[in-house]
Scaffold this motif. Structure first.
Motif, PDB file in Angstrom:
ATOM      1  N   TYR A  84       0.835  -1.197   0.000  1.00  9.12           N
ATOM      2  CA  TYR A  84       0.000   0.000   0.000  1.00  9.12           C
ATOM      3  C   TYR A  84       0.870   1.247   0.000  1.00  9.12           C
ATOM      4  O   TYR A  84       1.928   1.296   0.631  1.00  9.12           O
ATOM      5  N   VAL A  85       0.400   2.222  -0.737  1.00  2.00           N
ATOM      6  CA  VAL A  85       1.097   3.509  -0.843  1.00  2.00           C
ATOM      7  C   VAL A  85       0.083   4.611  -0.558  1.00  2.00           C
ATOM      8  O   VAL A  85      -1.129   4.403  -0.669  1.00  2.00           O
ATOM      9  N   PRO A  86       0.543   5.809  -0.179  1.00  2.00           N
ATOM     10  CA  PRO A  86      -0.408   6.906   0.072  1.00  2.00           C
ATOM     11  C   PRO A  86      -1.227   7.231  -1.169  1.00  2.00           C
ATOM     12  O   PRO A  86      -0.739   7.138  -2.297  1.00  2.00           O
ATOM     13  N   GLY A 101       1.503  11.860  -3.304  1.00  4.13           N
ATOM     14  CA  GLY A 101       0.823  11.224  -2.191  1.00  4.13           C
ATOM     15  C   GLY A 101       0.965  12.036  -0.918  1.00  4.13           C
ATOM     16  O   GLY A 101       1.881  12.855  -0.766  1.00  4.13           O
ATOM     17  N   VAL A 112      -3.174   8.985   7.109  1.00  9.91           N
ATOM     18  CA  VAL A 112      -2.819   8.945   5.694  1.00  9.91           C
ATOM     19  C   VAL A 112      -3.653   7.874   4.991  1.00  9.91           C
ATOM     20  O   VAL A 112      -3.652   6.715   5.383  1.00  9.91           O
ATOM     21  N   LYS A 113      -4.393   8.306   3.982  1.00  8.32           N
ATOM     22  CA  LYS A 113      -5.157   7.352   3.192  1.00  8.32           C
ATOM     23  C   LYS A 113      -4.220   6.586   2.276  1.00  8.32           C
ATOM     24  O   LYS A 113      -3.303   7.160   1.697  1.00  8.32           O
ATOM     25  N   LYS A 114      -4.455   5.295   2.163  1.00  8.81           N
ATOM     26  CA  LYS A 114      -3.577   4.467   1.350  1.00  8.81           C
ATOM     27  C   LYS A 114      -4.369   3.712   0.298  1.00  8.81           C
ATOM     28  O   LYS A 114      -5.570   3.505   0.429  1.00  8.81           O
ATOM     29  N   LYS A 146      -0.611  -0.645  -4.228  1.00 11.12           N
ATOM     30  CA  LYS A 146       0.427  -0.300  -5.197  1.00 11.12           C
ATOM     31  C   LYS A 146       0.079  -0.927  -6.539  1.00 11.12           C
ATOM     32  O   LYS A 146      -0.448  -2.038  -6.614  1.00 11.12           O
TER      33      LYS A 146
END
Length: 757
Positions: A155-157, A165, A180-182, A185
């Protein structure tokens, strides 16, 4: 060489370099015969139809399509469908040897796992592995991103509008660290070895792997297309969402939390990728064996659901969020996917012929139009006119209930005006004030421009655009019809200006309401100058059907006063409105009436019904015949057989309920009678018990003094008599005792007199 190939195909023309190169490569691979043989499994399936549409004319020529069908359809239907899709021959599965021979004879073989028999696909792949091929063959399997559903995610921002992000640790205005919403990827073709399927798609992954194992086979080029969730061309996965939105049913839900990403692709783009795989420019990089087919949008579940509802159903509808346990959708697993996929290299190429590059939501108008076309959904737009008291409202209600489903858009100008005044805005309040002012002047109307805008806004609503409408009693005259259903023909370069003008309509309306004085009853139209712009029929709102009812004033008045039709309740108002209708539609000077607009300008056949000569049911049947003259409407309507079955079932249910009521009443009556009998019997038994107990008590009471009397007065004399019998021992003891008792009776009487006297 390319020109020669095209000449053989009957389409000799100038050929660009972009077309020449793949043609040369194709001819080099296929020999002198320029027509490709293409095998498509299940040509009548959802994906099969899209493949036929894009592959039949590949290389600017009519190719020879072969294929199987899903089964279950009549032979005549299959042949008609195959002919419409350009399929030259339907391959039967019964003769497996001939079936496999036909497959091997084609230069392109396509199997779609969404509709295929997986065992059949496995058999074909294994046969290809051992078969001797005498020409180059491209073998394509269309799979699904569902095979990736359980892949371990990173998962990424979530990217912001600037493409960057959010950073962890940033503080909000209140000093609290923001969460932080994720998002997952992005996955690409290169990650194919990481894919993990859910149990339902393990067999799909097995077939993907088996197909890719054919890479080492000479003259065989296998490819797997991992397609996103398919949409377009009538829908499959999203069919229920589109259907319920078209029917304006509030059944849509979002499965919590709704922020999961669902990779999608238009079914035509999958077909075009297959076409690109087989017919490609040989100078380009070789196409990878495993290809991901998704569009360039990154849409969440909530965005897809809300987008469909907003495009087709009522706008600004709050779609509820439900837990996964509460979700009832057949495609719950699809709606909870959380994947972001990167399109394969051919789809990222600038030359790829996208059908829906920017995704479902960005192309919703186009996709909704496809849905209506493929599902044979046609808006039913009708105008019903007639003098006051003709009973138009009853016929309109019957048409709306029959053809426009629940909550049908049966509209009147008064209803549209009332809804506009109840909007709760400043302009709605000003409109209300204006209507109140005009109500003080008999026959006064709102300006024509304002009336037109109010009705136009309603007719342009999603419900009316997709399902249609029944407009009762409006337009009332030729001028109103012309203003409502005609539009200005934009000159070259005027489209943008027209859009800007449309954006400012509300402001113009408010300004007009402020500036214009209350108009007279008529002559509220704007005068046009010499440079009158060209106008055309506005197909988006114009009705397909126009019905005019005819009735005498006396009959209309009788219906109103009898309560069978709506209309003015006072005779003066009735006369005024009847005179207005006759002046606008039956003028003696030959002025065009409302029906003339539909017959002459709109080029429609207007149905004329004399309501005085036919009954309501007969008039409705005439309207049905008129509407269905060019074929019956599908529109998720019930067929006559279904209606008959429902009516029979309803009557049977009513009979069962009547029988149950009769049986219940009979049982209740019997129960009441039995209860009454039991109560009477119980009372009788109690009464007898009381009598018996009373008699016993009385007998007991009477027995007690008799015993005492005998013991005191009789027993002593009787005892003495018995003693004498013993002493004397007479021959007849009984006679002796009797004589003794008679002889001493006076002694008993004397004792009694002495005791009681």
């Amino acid at each position: 060489l390319a020109r020669g190939v095209l000449a053989v195909g009957g389409k000799a023309q100038a050929v660009s370099t972009r077309v020449v190169k793949p043609l040369i490569e194709f001819v080099r691979r296929s020999g002198s015969d320029c027509t490709m043989r293409i095998f498509i499994n299940n040509v009548d399936s959802y994906v099969g139809k899209a493949l036929c549409a894009d592959l039949r004319g590949a290389l600017e020529q009519e190719n020879r399509l072969l294929g199987t069908v899903t089964g279950g359809s009549a032979e005549a239907e299959v042949m008609e469908l195959a002919q419409s899709m350009g399929v030259k021959r339907i391959v039967a599965r019964e003769n497996s040897e001939q079936y496999l021979k036909d497959v091997l004879s084609c230069s392109l073989v396509v199997y779609d796992l969404h509709s295929a028999n997986l065992e059949e696909v496995e058999t074909v792949i294994k046969h290809l592995k051992v078969a001797q091929l005498d020409h180059d063959t491209t073998f394509v399997i269309i799979s699904s991103v569902n095979v990736w559903a359980k892949t371990k995610k990173e998962y990424v921002p979530v990217e912001g509008e600037d493409g960057e992000g959010e950073e962890a640790g940033e503080e909000g205005e209140d000093g609290i660290e923001n969460e932080v919403k994720k998002m997952p990827k992005e996955l690409s073709d290169a990650d194919m070895d990481r894919r993990i399927p859910p149990p339902a798609f393990e067999s799909w992954k097995y077939l993907e792997t088996l197909a890719l194992s054919l890479s080492s086979k000479d003259k065989l080029r296998p490819h797997v297309v991992s397609a996103g969730i398919l949409y377009g061309n009538g829908e499959t996965t999203f069919n229920e969402l589109f259907k319920e939105a078209w029917l304006t049913r509030a059944t849509h839900t979002i499965i919590y939390p709704g922020d999961n990403y669902i990779p999608c692709v238009h079914v035509r783009d999958v077909a075009r990728l297959v076409k690109t795989i087989h017919v490609r420019d040989p100078s380009t990089t070789q196409v990878a064996p495993y290809l991901i087919a998704v569009d360039k949008a990154r849409l969440t579940q909530a965005e897809i659901v809300r987008g469909i509802v907003s495009q087709i159903s009522k706008k600004n509808v709050d779609v509820p969020v439900v837990s996964p346990e509460e979700a009832t959708s057949e495609f719950r697993d699809v709606m909870t996917l959380d994947l972001i996929m990167e399109p394969s290299a051919p789809m990222k190429s600038k030359s790829f012929p996208w059908w829906s590059r920017d995704g479902l939501v960005a192309n919703l108008e186009k996709v909704a139009a496809e849905f209506c076309k493929w599902r044979n959904l046609r808006p039913i737009k009708m105008v019903v006119l007639g003098p006051p008291g003709a009973g138009a409202e009853r016929l309109c209600s019957m048409v709306a209930e029959r053809y426009l489903h629940a909550d049908p858009p049966h509209l009147t100008f008064d209803q549209i005006l009332q809804d506009a005044m109840n909007a709760g805005t400043a302009s709605a309040e000003r409109l209300r004030e204006k209507v109140q002012l005009l109500s003080q002047k008999p026959g006064a109307k709102l300006p024509l421009k304002l009336r037109t805008k109010l009705v136009m806004k309603r007719l342009m609503s999603n419900v009316c655009r997709y399902r249609g409408y029944v407009l009762e009693g409006y337009p009332e005259n030729y001028e109103e019809a012309n203003a409502l259903f005609m539009e200005k023909v934009p000159e070259e370069g005027e489209e943008a200006a027209a859009e800007e003008e449309g954006e400012g309509e509300e402001g113009e309306e408010e300004e007009e309401e402020e500036e214009e004085a209350p108009p007279p009853p008529e002559d509220d139209e704007e005068e046009e100058g010499d440079g009158v712009p060209k106008r055309r029929l506005n197909a988006a709102v114009a009705p397909q059907f126009a019905v005019v009812l005819h009735s005498s004033p006396a009959a209309c008045k009788e219906r109103i006063f009898a309560g069978t039709a709506k209309g003015p309740l006072s005779e003066a108002e009735f006369d005024l409105r009847t005179a207005e209708y006759h002046r606008a539609n039956l003028a003696l000077d030959g002025s065009p009436g409302t029906s003339d607009f539909f017959s002459e300008v709109a080029q429609e056949r207007v149905l004329q019904i004399n309501i005085d000569e036919v009954g309501e049911e007969e008039a409705f049947q005439s309207m049905r015949v008129y509407m269905e003259a060019n074929g019956q409407f599908f529109n998720y309507l019930k067929s006559e057989e279904e209606r008959c079955r429902e009516r029979e079932a309803e009557l049977a249910q009513q009979e069962r309920e009547a029988d149950e009521r009769r049986n219940r009443l009979h049982q209740e009556r019997e129960s009441a009678e039995n209860a009454l009998r039991a109560k009477v019997a119980e009372g009788e038994a109690a009464r007898r018990q009381i009598i018996a107990e009373g008699e016993a008590s009385l007998l007991e009471a009477e027995v007690q003094p008799l015993r005492q009397y005998l013991m005191t007065n009789v027993v002593p004399t009787l005892s003495d008599g018995l003693s004498e019998v013993c002493k004397e021992q007479p021959e007849d003891p009984i006679e002796f005792l009797a004589q003794y008792l008679f002889a001493h009776a006076q002694d008993i009487q004397g004792t009694l007199d002495e005791r009681y006297g």
